[in-house]
Design a protein around this motif. Structure first.
Motif: not given
Length: 104
Positions: A46-54, A90-99
């Motif tokens: 997920x960290x790699x994916x969000x660096x590619x396109x957050x 969540x792109x709007x908050x730029x945070x990774x969380x547990x759904x």
């Protein structure tokens, strides 16, 4: 990424019913990994994916196949956080969380 695991990032656009998000699928083969190993792999991907396109939301799930070359239909979903719980970015908050699904 851990040995014996393969990661794939898919883009799901609104036209496909995916809602304009990325979906990360991490597939392990052979022996079932520990929940901690699965979580680490999911978070790393997920960290790699969000660096590619957050700019887009991201979901991540893990799967276990009995051996390399097994068809996708042989894969079992791994639930390191419990049933129906998964990591989301969540792109709007730029945070990774547990759904966690809402009850009721």
């Amino acid at each position: 990424m851990s040995t014996g695991a393969v990661a794939e990032r898919q883009y799901l656009d609104a036209a496909s019913g995916g809602g304009n998000i990325y979906s990360i699928l991490v597939t392990f083969t052979g022996k079932k990994p520990s929940n901690a190993k699965v979580e680490t792999a999911l978070r790393d991907c997920m960290a790699v994916a969000t660096k590619l396109d957050g700019s887009k939301d991201v979901t991540a799930s893990a799967w276990l196949k009995p051996h390399r070359g097994s068809p996708g239909s042989d894969a079992d979903m791994l639930n390191p956080f419990g049933p129906m719980k998964f990591l989301v970015y969540t792109a709007a908050t730029k945070k990774i969380s547990l759904h966690v699904p809402q009850k009721g």
